[in-house]
Design a protein around this motif. Structure first.
Motif, PDB file in Angstrom:
ATOM      1  N   PRO A 229       0.837  -1.197   0.000  1.00  0.00           N
ATOM      2  CA  PRO A 229       0.000   0.000   0.000  1.00  0.00           C
ATOM      3  C   PRO A 229       0.870   1.244   0.000  1.00  0.00           C
ATOM      4  O   PRO A 229       1.923   1.286   0.656  1.00  0.00           O
ATOM      5  CB  PRO A 229      -0.797  -0.126   1.300  1.00  0.00           C
ATOM      6  N   ARG A 230       0.466   2.251  -0.742  1.00  0.00           N
ATOM      7  CA  ARG A 230       1.332   3.406  -0.971  1.00  0.00           C
ATOM      8  C   ARG A 230       1.289   4.433   0.145  1.00  0.00           C
ATOM      9  O   ARG A 230       2.152   5.305   0.218  1.00  0.00           O
ATOM     10  CB  ARG A 230       0.956   4.078  -2.293  1.00  0.00           C
ATOM     11  N   ASN A 231       0.277   4.373   1.034  1.00  0.00           N
ATOM     12  CA  ASN A 231       0.202   5.366   2.110  1.00  0.00           C
ATOM     13  C   ASN A 231      -0.504   4.743   3.313  1.00  0.00           C
ATOM     14  O   ASN A 231      -1.084   3.659   3.223  1.00  0.00           O
ATOM     15  CB  ASN A 231      -0.536   6.625   1.627  1.00  0.00           C
ATOM     16  N   ARG A 232      -0.460   5.434   4.456  1.00  0.00           N
ATOM     17  CA  ARG A 232      -1.014   4.889   5.690  1.00  0.00           C
ATOM     18  C   ARG A 232      -2.525   4.747   5.618  1.00  0.00           C
ATOM     19  O   ARG A 232      -3.091   3.820   6.205  1.00  0.00           O
ATOM     20  CB  ARG A 232      -0.619   5.780   6.876  1.00  0.00           C
ATOM     21  N   LEU A 233      -3.199   5.641   4.905  1.00  0.00           N
ATOM     22  CA  LEU A 233      -4.649   5.551   4.801  1.00  0.00           C
ATOM     23  C   LEU A 233      -5.055   4.288   4.046  1.00  0.00           C
ATOM     24  O   LEU A 233      -5.961   3.549   4.475  1.00  0.00           O
ATOM     25  CB  LEU A 233      -5.207   6.792   4.098  1.00  0.00           C
ATOM     26  N   THR A 234      -4.381   4.015   2.930  1.00  0.00           N
ATOM     27  CA  THR A 234      -4.664   2.790   2.177  1.00  0.00           C
ATOM     28  C   THR A 234      -4.336   1.561   3.009  1.00  0.00           C
ATOM     29  O   THR A 234      -5.085   0.580   3.036  1.00  0.00           O
ATOM     30  CB  THR A 234      -3.859   2.770   0.872  1.00  0.00           C
ATOM     31  N   ALA A 235      -3.198   1.620   3.711  1.00  0.00           N
ATOM     32  CA  ALA A 235      -2.807   0.493   4.562  1.00  0.00           C
ATOM     33  C   ALA A 235      -3.842   0.252   5.652  1.00  0.00           C
ATOM     34  O   ALA A 235      -4.168  -0.898   5.971  1.00  0.00           O
ATOM     35  CB  ALA A 235      -1.438   0.758   5.182  1.00  0.00           C
ATOM     36  N   LEU A 236      -4.371   1.311   6.222  1.00  0.00           N
ATOM     37  CA  LEU A 236      -5.388   1.180   7.257  1.00  0.00           C
ATOM     38  C   LEU A 236      -6.613   0.456   6.717  1.00  0.00           C
ATOM     39  O   LEU A 236      -7.154  -0.457   7.361  1.00  0.00           O
ATOM     40  CB  LEU A 236      -5.771   2.572   7.773  1.00  0.00           C
ATOM     41  N   GLY A 237      -7.044   0.833   5.511  1.00  0.00           N
ATOM     42  CA  GLY A 237      -8.224   0.195   4.943  1.00  0.00           C
ATOM     43  C   GLY A 237      -7.977  -1.241   4.517  1.00  0.00           C
ATOM     44  O   GLY A 237      -8.753  -2.143   4.858  1.00  0.00           O
ATOM     45  N   VAL A 238      -6.890  -1.476   3.787  1.00  0.00           N
ATOM     46  CA  VAL A 238      -6.610  -2.809   3.251  1.00  0.00           C
ATOM     47  C   VAL A 238      -6.297  -3.797   4.361  1.00  0.00           C
ATOM     48  O   VAL A 238      -6.885  -4.890   4.452  1.00  0.00           O
ATOM     49  CB  VAL A 238      -5.458  -2.749   2.226  1.00  0.00           C
ATOM     50  N   HIS A 239      -5.372  -3.430   5.232  1.00  0.00           N
ATOM     51  CA  HIS A 239      -4.955  -4.362   6.280  1.00  0.00           C
ATOM     52  C   HIS A 239      -6.024  -4.514   7.359  1.00  0.00           C
ATOM     53  O   HIS A 239      -6.164  -5.590   7.964  1.00  0.00           O
ATOM     54  CB  HIS A 239      -3.631  -3.907   6.882  1.00  0.00           C
ATOM     55  N   GLY A 240      -6.775  -3.453   7.585  1.00  0.00           N
ATOM     56  CA  GLY A 240      -7.883  -3.567   8.529  1.00  0.00           C
ATOM     57  C   GLY A 240      -8.951  -4.524   8.025  1.00  0.00           C
ATOM     58  O   GLY A 240      -9.469  -5.355   8.782  1.00  0.00           O
ATOM     59  N   LEU A 241      -9.268  -4.421   6.723  1.00  0.00           N
ATOM     60  CA  LEU A 241     -10.254  -5.332   6.142  1.00  0.00           C
ATOM     61  C   LEU A 241      -9.752  -6.778   6.200  1.00  0.00           C
ATOM     62  O   LEU A 241     -10.511  -7.690   6.551  1.00  0.00           O
ATOM     63  CB  LEU A 241     -10.539  -4.927   4.698  1.00  0.00           C
ATOM     64  N   MET A 242      -8.473  -6.983   5.882  1.00  0.00           N
ATOM     65  CA  MET A 242      -7.935  -8.346   5.920  1.00  0.00           C
ATOM     66  C   MET A 242      -7.941  -8.898   7.346  1.00  0.00           C
ATOM     67  O   MET A 242      -8.195 -10.086   7.558  1.00  0.00           O
ATOM     68  CB  MET A 242      -6.520  -8.370   5.354  1.00  0.00           C
ATOM     69  N   SER A 243      -7.687  -8.046   8.329  1.00  0.00           N
ATOM     70  CA  SER A 243      -7.743  -8.493   9.717  1.00  0.00           C
ATOM     71  C   SER A 243      -9.146  -8.951  10.091  1.00  0.00           C
ATOM     72  O   SER A 243      -9.325  -9.970  10.768  1.00  0.00           O
ATOM     73  CB  SER A 243      -7.302  -7.357  10.655  1.00  0.00           C
ATOM     74  N   LEU A 244     -10.156  -8.208   9.624  1.00  0.00           N
ATOM     75  CA  LEU A 244     -11.540  -8.606   9.897  1.00  0.00           C
ATOM     76  C   LEU A 244     -11.904  -9.897   9.170  1.00  0.00           C
ATOM     77  O   LEU A 244     -12.614 -10.745   9.717  1.00  0.00           O
ATOM     78  CB  LEU A 244     -12.485  -7.479   9.476  1.00  0.00           C
ATOM     79  N   LEU A 245     -11.420 -10.050   7.939  1.00  0.00           N
ATOM     80  CA  LEU A 245     -11.735 -11.248   7.178  1.00  0.00           C
ATOM     81  C   LEU A 245     -11.154 -12.503   7.818  1.00  0.00           C
ATOM     82  O   LEU A 245     -11.685 -13.604   7.631  1.00  0.00           O
ATOM     83  CB  LEU A 245     -11.216 -11.112   5.746  1.00  0.00           C
ATOM     84  N   GLN A 246     -10.092 -12.339   8.592  1.00  0.00           N
ATOM     85  CA  GLN A 246      -9.507 -13.499   9.265  1.00  0.00           C
ATOM     86  C   GLN A 246     -10.424 -14.050  10.363  1.00  0.00           C
ATOM     87  O   GLN A 246     -10.243 -15.184  10.820  1.00  0.00           O
ATOM     88  CB  GLN A 246      -8.155 -13.120   9.891  1.00  0.00           C
ATOM     89  N   LEU A 247     -11.416 -13.255  10.770  1.00  0.00           N
ATOM     90  CA  LEU A 247     -12.351 -13.711  11.806  1.00  0.00           C
ATOM     91  C   LEU A 247     -13.433 -14.626  11.250  1.00  0.00           C
ATOM     92  O   LEU A 247     -14.117 -15.307  12.009  1.00  0.00           O
ATOM     93  CB  LEU A 247     -12.991 -12.491  12.487  1.00  0.00           C
ATOM     94  N   LEU A 248     -13.588 -14.631   9.920  1.00  0.00           N
ATOM     95  CA  LEU A 248     -14.633 -15.449   9.289  1.00  0.00           C
ATOM     96  C   LEU A 248     -14.003 -16.711   8.720  1.00  0.00           C
ATOM     97  O   LEU A 248     -13.038 -16.640   7.944  1.00  0.00           O
ATOM     98  CB  LEU A 248     -15.311 -14.661   8.158  1.00  0.00           C
ATOM     99  N   PRO A 249     -14.496 -17.896   9.093  1.00  0.00           N
ATOM    100  CA  PRO A 249     -13.861 -19.148   8.638  1.00  0.00           C
ATOM    101  C   PRO A 249     -13.710 -19.252   7.123  1.00  0.00           C
ATOM    102  O   PRO A 249     -12.675 -19.691   6.628  1.00  0.00           O
ATOM    103  CB  PRO A 249     -14.789 -20.231   9.184  1.00  0.00           C
ATOM    104  N   ALA A 250     -14.733 -18.860   6.370  1.00  0.00           N
ATOM    105  CA  ALA A 250     -14.692 -19.028   4.917  1.00  0.00           C
ATOM    106  C   ALA A 250     -13.601 -18.163   4.291  1.00  0.00           C
ATOM    107  O   ALA A 250     -12.831 -18.620   3.445  1.00  0.00           O
ATOM    108  CB  ALA A 250     -16.048 -18.706   4.311  1.00  0.00           C
ATOM    109  N   THR A 251     -13.534 -16.889   4.683  1.00  0.00           N
ATOM    110  CA  THR A 251     -12.532 -16.000   4.097  1.00  0.00           C
ATOM    111  C   THR A 251     -11.145 -16.252   4.700  1.00  0.00           C
ATOM    112  O   THR A 251     -10.134 -16.062   4.018  1.00  0.00           O
ATOM    113  CB  THR A 251     -12.935 -14.533   4.312  1.00  0.00           C
TER     114      THR A 251
END
Length: 545
Positions: free
Chosen positions: A353-375
């Motif tokens: 990710p090119r900046n902290r805002l993008t990193a916040l969105g992308v990595h935050g979403l991936m962190s949430l997706l790790q809570l769901l078994p399917a994703t």
């Protein structure tokens, strides 16, 4: 010494990197007259590719390499780390699939040496190093090529087929007028390979810091690799200076205590050629597709290419199949190569990710997706990786009743001939031919004599896989499945499968349908079903028709 170059060969192979060397070994195992050339007179000693998956290791097994021929380091996990969310995602790569580790790292020059050493055992394969392809033209019955040898002399050679495995700047591709589609990343990366690093890691990690994303991995021989993304104001010259490299490595080690093997700045590419073949000209490896390194599939994709192509060339050259089967190479490999490139592009966006805002969105979403078994399974169990299954190509389309994945890989397990006999991997039992496999049954028992002869003429063999403890009744080659991954893991007792030499399932069905299964397999190869007493004549007619 003056080189002696044959005037005619079946296959002219241009390029002797790891993909080209694997292709030469495969063609050698199939008994094909091959001339393999490379502009360089020796192996490029700097490490380049660093990762292989279980499919690549299985292809190297198919090419004749044995365990221990080159060193590997099994990777148990790939960890993604963010300064905002910590360890926010991982892929579990421990364990084996089809008899091989799911993911290993390796040292490319050692792999190339092992592949080249094996070529000495194939009298049909000649290698000419320091030899450059300077011109070629396709004719009705072959390809006429001109070569510049190491001593500067020019030599002509005629080949039935030409295969370009000569890298991203492929002369074969350019001279054949085959367009390369895709894009060049505007982003450059510094790659640092080092040895003797204290306290080495035992996995692969992606430091997904928007200020400077950094993949970091371990490799055999006490090696480690770092890849540092360049910032917009940084140049190649600045990044390759020793003082800058020391600064970058400081968080991991004291640079003066390690041995740096290589530093180089690369601009990653994502490109796929418009067609993998044109007439008698074929492309494989980086000559056909360039994959960004974020999923470690660049070399793997090239090995998939030559495993798919070489047996088809062999069968056509030897008159066992019609030339039309060669059209299936592009049909099968190009869509899968595109899907791997697209996956690498996706992973690149997640890693850098090119900046902290993008990193916040992308990595935050991936962190949430790790809570769901399917994703979570998409990443942790590598289900995001496109399966090696063809949508269309040289196999019987799946219909009702199919038990195996036609167009997909036949599983591999451990087998033995009988009690007290050594275990071997089942691909070694299948050998280098088309295989009609019976699961707990003799495949010849329900096959008409004429079809048995036609199958043998088409380069086919038959064998039986017994479930563990099943009595060997003799007759056909029979192997006991010691892992339950084949019988009944893949198919029930009384089932048949036609397996291509590249271990793709061509057809399957019950033993009672043996005649239909073999007839349809022969038809796919361009071999007509034989009439009683006339199978040999029909085979010859189909090969010349």
């Amino acid at each position: 010494m003056k080189q002696t170059i044959p005037a005619t060969v079946d296959v002219l192979l241009v390029g002797m990197g790891p993909v080209g060397a694997a292709a030469a070994n495969l063609l050698g195992r199939y008994g094909i007259r091959t001339l393999a050339i490379d502009k360089s007179s020796d192996i490029f000693m700097a490490p380049r590719a660093i990762a292989l998956d279980n499919e690549a290791l299985r292809i190297l097994q198919l090419a004749g390499l044995e365990e221990g021929d080159f060193a590997t380091h099994a990777i148990a996990k790939v960890q993604m780390r963010s300064p905002l969310f910590g360890n926010y995602a991982r892929a579990n790569t421990a364990g084996h699939i089809d008899g091989h580790p799911r993911l290993v790292t390796f040292y490319q020059p050692e792999l190339e040496r092992a592949l080249r050493a094996r070529l000495a055992g194939y009298p049909h394969v000649q290698v000419a190093l320091g030899t450059e392809l300077i011109d070629f033209n396709e004719q009705e019955q072959g390809v006429q090529a001109r070569l510049r040898l190491a001593d500067g002399s020019i030599h002509g050679v005629r080949a039935s087929y030409l295969v370009g495995v000569d890298g991203a700047s492929s002369f074969v591709r350019r001279h054949a007028g085959m367009d390369f589609h895709g894009k060049t990343f505007a982003q450059d990366w510094l790659v640092v390979d080092a040895q003797d690093v204290p306290d080495p890691i035992d996995h692969i990690e992606f430091m997904c810091d928007p200020r400077r994303p950094t993949p970091h991995m371990v490799a055999p021989g006490g090696r480690q690799r770092w890849e540092f993304m360049l910032r917009p104001d940084e140049t190649r010259e600045q990044m390759e200076r020793p003082e800058k490299i020391r600064e970058l490595l400081q968080p991991w080690c004291r640079p003066e205590d390690i041995t740096i093997e290589r530093t180089a700045v690369y601009r990653f590419h994502a490109r796929v050629v418009e067609r993998f073949s044109r007439g008698r000209i074929f492309l494989a490896g980086d000559a056909a597709h360039i994959t960004p390194p974020f999923v470690g599939q660049g070399l793997v994709a090239g090995l998939r290419d030559v495993a798919n192509l070489c047996w088809k060339l062999a069968w056509v050259v030897q008159g066992r199949a019609a030339p039309a089967i060669l059209d299936s190479y592009d049909m099968e490999r190009r869509p899968h190569a595109k899907s791997i490139v697209n996956l690498a592009l996706l992973m690149g966006r997640l890693v850098m990710p090119r900046n902290r805002l993008t990193a916040l969105g992308v990595h935050g979403l991936m962190s949430l997706l790790q809570l769901l078994p399917a994703t979570r399974a998409l990443f942790q169990d590598l289900k995001i990786k496109p399966p090696s299954r063809f949508g269309r190509g040289l196999f019987k389309a799946c219909g009702r009743g199919a038990r195996l994945v036609r167009g997909g890989l036949f599983p591999q397990g451990l087998v033995r001939r009988g009690a007290g006999q050594p275990f071997v991997l089942s691909d070694d039992a299948l050998g280098q031919r088309l295989a009609l496999v019976g699961f707990g049954c003799d495949p010849k028992s329900a096959l008409a004599p004429g079809l048995q002869a036609a199958w043998a003429q088409a380069g086919g063999t038959t064998l039986q896989l017994r479930h563990r403890g099943q009595v060997d009744t003799g007759g056909e080659p029979s192997w006991e499945d010691m892992s339950d991954s084949l019988v009944p893991g893949a198919a029930p007792v009384g089932w048949l499968a036609v397996v291509r030499p590249d271990r793709t399932v061509l057809h399957d069905g019950p033993l009672a349908q043996a005649d239909a299964i073999v007839s349809e397999a022969l038809a796919l190869l361009g071999v007509a079903r034989p009439a009683p007493g006339g199978q040999a004549a029909q085979l010859r007619a189909s090969r010349t028709g």
